[in-house]
Design an enzyme around this catalytic site. Structure first.
Site, mmCIF file in Angstrom:
data_model
loop_
_atom_site.group_PDB
_atom_site.id
_atom_site.type_symbol
_atom_site.label_atom_id
_atom_site.label_comp_id
_atom_site.label_asym_id
_atom_site.label_seq_id
_atom_site.Cartn_x
_atom_site.Cartn_y
_atom_site.Cartn_z
ATOM 1 C CE LYS A 58 -3.671 -0.736 -10.633
ATOM 2 N NZ LYS A 58 -4.762 -0.803 -9.661
ATOM 3 C CD GLN A 102 -3.869 -1.619 -6.019
ATOM 4 O OE1 GLN A 102 -3.937 -0.757 -6.886
ATOM 5 N NE2 GLN A 102 -4.033 -2.898 -6.285
ATOM 6 C CG ASP A 125 -9.720 1.495 -9.793
ATOM 7 O OD1 ASP A 125 -9.324 0.837 -10.768
ATOM 8 O OD2 ASP A 125 -9.594 1.099 -8.616
HETATM 9 N N1 LIG Z 1 -8.374 -0.327 -6.858
HETATM 10 C C1 LIG Z 1 -8.111 -1.506 -7.444
HETATM 11 N N2 LIG Z 1 -7.519 -2.470 -6.754
HETATM 12 C C2 LIG Z 1 -7.288 -3.660 -7.361
HETATM 13 C C3 LIG Z 1 -7.616 -3.862 -8.717
HETATM 14 C C4 LIG Z 1 -8.238 -2.819 -9.412
HETATM 15 O O1 LIG Z 1 -8.602 -2.931 -10.610
HETATM 16 N N3 LIG Z 1 -8.473 -1.648 -8.745
HETATM 17 N N4 LIG Z 1 -7.284 -5.055 -9.339
HETATM 18 C C5 LIG Z 1 -6.488 -6.045 -8.664
HETATM 19 C C6 LIG Z 1 -5.046 -6.123 -8.949
HETATM 20 N N5 LIG Z 1 -4.519 -5.351 -10.058
HETATM 21 C C7 LIG Z 1 -4.612 -4.012 -10.019
HETATM 22 O O2 LIG Z 1 -4.692 -3.357 -9.035
HETATM 23 C C8 LIG Z 1 -3.746 -5.958 -11.081
HETATM 24 C C9 LIG Z 1 -3.425 -7.289 -11.052
HETATM 25 C C10 LIG Z 1 -2.617 -7.845 -12.037
HETATM 26 C C11 LIG Z 1 -2.111 -7.057 -13.054
HETATM 27 C C12 LIG Z 1 -1.203 -7.572 -14.100
HETATM 28 O O3 LIG Z 1 -0.948 -6.898 -15.084
HETATM 29 N N6 LIG Z 1 -0.655 -8.756 -13.933
HETATM 30 C C13 LIG Z 1 0.288 -9.254 -14.887
HETATM 31 C C14 LIG Z 1 1.376 -10.004 -14.192
HETATM 32 C C15 LIG Z 1 2.060 -9.150 -13.170
HETATM 33 C C16 LIG Z 1 3.527 -9.457 -12.985
HETATM 34 O O4 LIG Z 1 4.182 -9.762 -13.955
HETATM 35 O O5 LIG Z 1 3.965 -9.325 -11.851
HETATM 36 C C17 LIG Z 1 -0.430 -10.121 -15.900
HETATM 37 O O6 LIG Z 1 -1.501 -10.670 -15.601
HETATM 38 O O7 LIG Z 1 0.096 -10.250 -17.000
HETATM 39 C C18 LIG Z 1 -2.454 -5.729 -13.092
HETATM 40 C C19 LIG Z 1 -3.251 -5.185 -12.117
HETATM 41 C C20 LIG Z 1 -6.566 -5.925 -7.154
HETATM 42 N N7 LIG Z 1 -6.694 -4.648 -6.673
#
Ligand SMILES: Nc1nc2c(c(=O)[nH]1)N[C@@H](CN(C=O)c1ccc(C(=O)N[C@@H](CCC(=O)O)C(=O)O)cc1)CN2
Length: 285
Positions: A58, A102, A125
């Site tokens: 992020k 987070q 968020d």
């Molecule tokens: N406060 C928050 N916590 C969490 C959220 C949220 O929206 N707000 N969401 C999830 C996890 N998350 C962001 O925090 C998240 C998960 C996955 C990805 C992402 O881009 N994944 C990639 C692959 C990642 C990699 O290559 O390692 C993909 O799907 O292409 C972004 C954000 C839990 N907590």
């Protein structure tokens, strides 16, 4: 033989790139007019490796988009009161436009109380009850980022939820519940399923739009999916495995999000876009 052509991929990476480019242009305009770039405060409690990675991603995207990030790392033993005090301080800090806590925080912390310490006007968020209410009523406000990303993907691929049967598998506060509410606000007929749902296969089989947000690897099997359905995999399990068994689901779906490269990138893109929305509103631009 599949009954419909193999599914088309919904490319979250490409849509996120476009969204971040638009956001960067808006952030640059704010910086040009005020001399200060928008600022997102990121708060991480503990050292969960996945959370560390997500917060790092992020912050890296913020930097690319010309958004400042102010990062706070708190020890795993942080109490609810300490976390609430930190978030209250950031809510009152005029240099901070948006706040991200987070998820998950440790089990000893009252996460709901912590989220509610975020001022609604900085809840980029979309995790507060105020934001949830706005989402539920289809009113302006900040969307929970993954559900907001899902809606943007549906729009980008011309999927109109109105009149469609949407099934959301999962009921978490920041994913399943708001995803259903956003679909309902767009006139879908929404069914929520969860770990105690009986007859899950039969319900999934009715879905024109299926949102898998249950947090169990390959939990949704292709054989349960209605031919031609739009399948949104919002799972982010270890090893970049989604909640849908992709290969079998792609044989029946018309559109499907991959993992990685589907919903995940859109989660971060929406966070950035809403940070700039917040800055614009706070500055009256
Ligand atoms: N406060 C928050 N916590 C969490 C959220 C949220 O929206 N707000 N969401 C999830 C996890 N998350 C962001 O925090 C998240 C998960 C996955 C990805 C992402 O881009 N994944 C990639 C692959 C990642 C990699 O290559 O390692 C993909 O799907 O292409 C972004 C954000 C839990 N907590």
């Amino acid at each position: 033989m599949p009954t419909v052509p193999a599914a088309r991929l919904m490319d979250g990476t490409a849509l996120a790139r476009r969204t971040v480019e638009e956001t960067a242009a808006r952030a640059a305009e704010i910086t040009r007019r005020t001399g200060t770039a928008p600022c997102l405060a990121t708060v991480l409690v503990g050292e969960d490796p996945a959370s560390v990675t997500y917060v790092r991603m992020k912050r890296a995207r913020c930097e690319k988009a010309g958004i400042r990030s102010r990062h706070m790392e708190l020890p795993a033993a942080t109490s609810t009161e300490e976390l609430v005090a930190t978030l209250t301080g950031l809510s009152q800090d005029s240099e901070v436009n948006g706040i991200l806590l987070q998820h998950p925080v440790g089990p000893h912390i009252d996460e709901r109380a912590a989220f509610e310490a975020i001022a609604p006007e900085k809840d980029v968020d979309g995790v507060t009850m105020t934001s949830f209410a706005a989402m539920s009523f289809g009113l302006p406000g900040f969307e929970s980022c993954t559900p907001g990303g899902i809606m943007r993907l549906l729009d980008a691929y011309d999927v109109n939820p109105s009149g469609k049967r949407a099934v959301v598998v999962g009921r978490s506060a920041i994913l399943g519940k708001p995803a259903g509410m956003l679909l309902l606000a767009r006139d879908a007929t929404v069914t929520y399923c969860h770990s105690r749902t009986t007859g899950l296969s039969e319900i999934v089989a009715e879905a024109d739009i299926l949102v898998a947000a249950v947090g169990r690897p390959r939990f949704i099997r292709g054989e349960d999916i209605k031919p031609g359905a739009v399948v949104i995999d919002a799972g982010y399990n270890p090893g970049n495995v989604g909640d849908v068994d992709f290969d079998t689901a792609a044989e029946r779906a018309s559109l499907i999000t991959p993992v990685p490269g589907g919903v995940g990138p859109m989660t971060i893109a929406v966070l950035l876009a809403q940070t700039v929305d917040a800055a614009e509103r706070q500055l009256g631009l």
